[in-house]
Design a protein around this motif. Structure first.
Motif, mmCIF file in Angstrom:
data_model
loop_
_atom_site.group_PDB
_atom_site.id
_atom_site.type_symbol
_atom_site.label_atom_id
_atom_site.label_comp_id
_atom_site.label_asym_id
_atom_site.label_seq_id
_atom_site.Cartn_x
_atom_site.Cartn_y
_atom_site.Cartn_z
ATOM 1 N N GLN A 111 0.637 -1.060 0.002
ATOM 2 C CA GLN A 111 0.048 -0.066 -0.060
ATOM 3 C C GLN A 111 0.961 1.245 0.098
ATOM 4 O O GLN A 111 0.656 2.135 0.812
ATOM 5 C CB GLN A 111 -1.007 0.039 1.112
ATOM 6 C CG GLN A 111 -1.937 -1.183 0.986
ATOM 7 C CD GLN A 111 -3.156 -0.779 1.890
ATOM 8 O OE1 GLN A 111 -2.913 -0.157 3.231
ATOM 9 N NE2 GLN A 111 -4.420 -1.616 1.333
ATOM 10 N N LEU A 112 1.818 1.520 -1.055
ATOM 11 C CA LEU A 112 2.841 2.400 -1.141
ATOM 12 C C LEU A 112 2.319 3.817 -1.396
ATOM 13 O O LEU A 112 3.124 4.541 -1.421
ATOM 14 C CB LEU A 112 3.813 2.051 -1.938
ATOM 15 C CG LEU A 112 4.879 0.663 -1.572
ATOM 16 C CD1 LEU A 112 5.683 0.384 -2.514
ATOM 17 C CD2 LEU A 112 5.479 0.998 -0.115
ATOM 18 N N LEU A 113 1.007 3.931 -1.844
ATOM 19 C CA LEU A 113 0.338 5.198 -2.320
ATOM 20 C C LEU A 113 -0.452 5.919 -1.091
ATOM 21 O O LEU A 113 -1.318 6.696 -1.269
ATOM 22 C CB LEU A 113 -0.502 5.102 -3.615
ATOM 23 C CG LEU A 113 0.339 4.711 -4.863
ATOM 24 C CD1 LEU A 113 -0.696 4.916 -5.983
ATOM 25 C CD2 LEU A 113 1.685 5.450 -4.977
ATOM 26 N N ALA A 114 -0.399 5.328 0.069
ATOM 27 C CA ALA A 114 -0.902 5.467 1.169
ATOM 28 C C ALA A 114 -0.613 7.059 1.440
ATOM 29 O O ALA A 114 0.570 7.492 1.500
ATOM 30 C CB ALA A 114 -0.722 4.727 2.499
ATOM 31 N N GLY A 115 -1.597 7.906 1.813
ATOM 32 C CA GLY A 115 -1.346 9.536 1.927
ATOM 33 C C GLY A 115 -1.546 10.190 0.697
ATOM 34 O O GLY A 115 -1.064 11.537 0.576
ATOM 35 N N LYS A 116 -1.550 9.671 -0.545
ATOM 36 C CA LYS A 116 -1.764 10.197 -1.752
ATOM 37 C C LYS A 116 -3.238 10.344 -2.284
ATOM 38 O O LYS A 116 -4.049 9.326 -2.068
ATOM 39 C CB LYS A 116 -0.737 9.913 -2.773
ATOM 40 C CG LYS A 116 0.595 9.548 -2.302
ATOM 41 C CD LYS A 116 1.510 8.778 -3.347
ATOM 42 C CE LYS A 116 2.810 8.309 -3.042
ATOM 43 N NZ LYS A 116 3.515 9.702 -2.767
ATOM 44 N N GLY A 117 -3.445 11.426 -2.854
ATOM 45 C CA GLY A 117 -4.965 11.306 -3.794
ATOM 46 C C GLY A 117 -5.099 10.717 -5.087
ATOM 47 O O GLY A 117 -3.715 10.642 -5.295
ATOM 48 N N SER A 143 -6.416 -0.429 -3.620
ATOM 49 C CA SER A 143 -5.733 -1.504 -3.231
ATOM 50 C C SER A 143 -4.059 -1.029 -2.974
ATOM 51 O O SER A 143 -3.279 -1.476 -2.170
ATOM 52 C CB SER A 143 -5.470 -2.654 -4.175
ATOM 53 O OG SER A 143 -4.644 -2.480 -5.404
ATOM 54 N N TYR A 144 -3.478 0.172 -3.616
ATOM 55 C CA TYR A 144 -2.492 0.778 -3.528
ATOM 56 C C TYR A 144 -2.094 1.702 -2.149
ATOM 57 O O TYR A 144 -1.456 1.794 -1.742
ATOM 58 C CB TYR A 144 -1.921 1.825 -4.916
ATOM 59 C CG TYR A 144 -1.735 1.136 -6.112
ATOM 60 C CD1 TYR A 144 -1.672 -0.372 -6.229
ATOM 61 C CD2 TYR A 144 -1.845 2.094 -7.160
ATOM 62 C CE1 TYR A 144 -1.532 -0.558 -7.369
ATOM 63 C CE2 TYR A 144 -1.689 1.537 -8.423
ATOM 64 C CZ TYR A 144 -1.632 0.163 -8.580
ATOM 65 O OH TYR A 144 -1.575 -0.397 -9.774
ATOM 66 N N GLY A 145 -3.309 1.704 -1.331
ATOM 67 C CA GLY A 145 -3.609 2.695 -0.471
ATOM 68 C C GLY A 145 -3.844 4.041 -0.457
ATOM 69 O O GLY A 145 -4.099 4.861 0.243
ATOM 70 N N ALA A 146 -3.927 4.363 -1.832
ATOM 71 C CA ALA A 146 -4.419 5.728 -2.069
ATOM 72 C C ALA A 146 -5.807 6.203 -1.670
ATOM 73 O O ALA A 146 -6.782 5.517 -1.364
ATOM 74 C CB ALA A 146 -4.381 6.063 -3.804
ATOM 75 N N SER A 147 -5.873 7.291 -1.472
ATOM 76 C CA SER A 147 -7.278 8.033 -0.835
ATOM 77 C C SER A 147 -7.962 8.548 -2.434
ATOM 78 O O SER A 147 -7.756 9.189 -3.131
ATOM 79 C CB SER A 147 -6.924 9.357 -0.193
ATOM 80 O OG SER A 147 -6.367 9.022 1.196
#
Length: 238
Positions: A111-117, A143-147
């Motif tokens: 989930q490496l895109l957590a904290g990104k829109g 699924s990448y963790g993005a918002s």
């Protein structure tokens, strides 16, 4: 803020519904957030090898193939907001976008895109609501963790090139306003549901099997946990 838009249309830009939609999106973002940097990448002419399921990313790390997919993944990690856009082909993204997505496993596992829109966009020839490709891309981005925010699909070739005061233009601007909010306040747009394997949960609930199957991810999370434990607390730093 840095925004990266990736699209998979095979058509020349002046004939591509998807590229024209992103051009209008870029203009609107420049109007709303002039200080933001916007970059756009077309997948069609990139060197992206089809994933052959060799499992190196699970056993060790990285990917067997050295091509444009790896540098594009790095660009996604460096961005504050990511847009994925595809034309609808057979009620899904086209094969060009799918080939790239299949190379992004570690983004989902960690989930490496957590904290990104993030925003999923698509175009379709049908004048009826056909957001199949965008809905799929939304789940991928989640699924990448993005918002992620609600998808944007623009249909009907009769109006697809007109993003002024039309239904298409209004729909696009509504989606982009939500995307701006997700980039600036990602915690307010965390998706309730995604798809894919929750590696952290698997390592916790089925450690013997998960550690064997996903060795590189197990090492990644172990190092992440170790770094968190070693980080000085506020009290210790004073």
């Amino acid at each position: 803020m840095k925004i990266l838009a990736i699209h998979s249309s095979p058509r020349p830009r002046n004939l591509s519904h998807t590229a024209v939609m992103l051009g209008a999106s870029r203009a609107y973002l420049a109007e709303r957030r002039p200080a933001w940097r916007y970059e756009e990448t077309a997948l069609w002419n990139l060197d992206i090898t089809t994933c052959d399921g060799n499992g190196r990313c699970f056993r060790r790390d990285g990917c067997t193939f050295v091509d444009d997919a790896e540098s594009l993944i790095d660009a996604m990690l460096a961005a504050d907001g990511v847009i994925l856009a595809s034309p609808n082909y057979c009620a899904n993204v086209n094969s060009t976008m799918m080939r790239f997505i299949e190379r992004t496993t570690r983004l989902s596992h960690r989930q490496l895109l957590a904290g990104k829109g993030a925003l999923a966009m698509s175009t379709s020839a049908s004048p009826f609501d056909a957001p199949y490709a965008a809905e799929y891309l939304r789940r991928v981005l989640g699924s990448y963790g993005a918002s992620v925010v609600d998808v944007c699909n623009i249909g009907s070739p009769m109006i697809v090139f007109d993003y002024g005061d039309t239904a298409a233009g209004k729909a696009m601007r509504t989606s982009l306003d939500a995307f701006i909010s997700a980039v600036e306040s990602p915690s307010e747009h965390v998706p309730e549901e995604t798809f894919g394997v929750d590696i952290r949960r698997s390592l916790r609930e089925h450690p013997e099997v998960a550690k064997r199957l996903f060795r590189s991810d197990e090492r990644y999370f172990a190092e992440q946990d170790r770094t968190m434990k070693e980080r000085p607390t506020d009290d210790a730093s004073h």
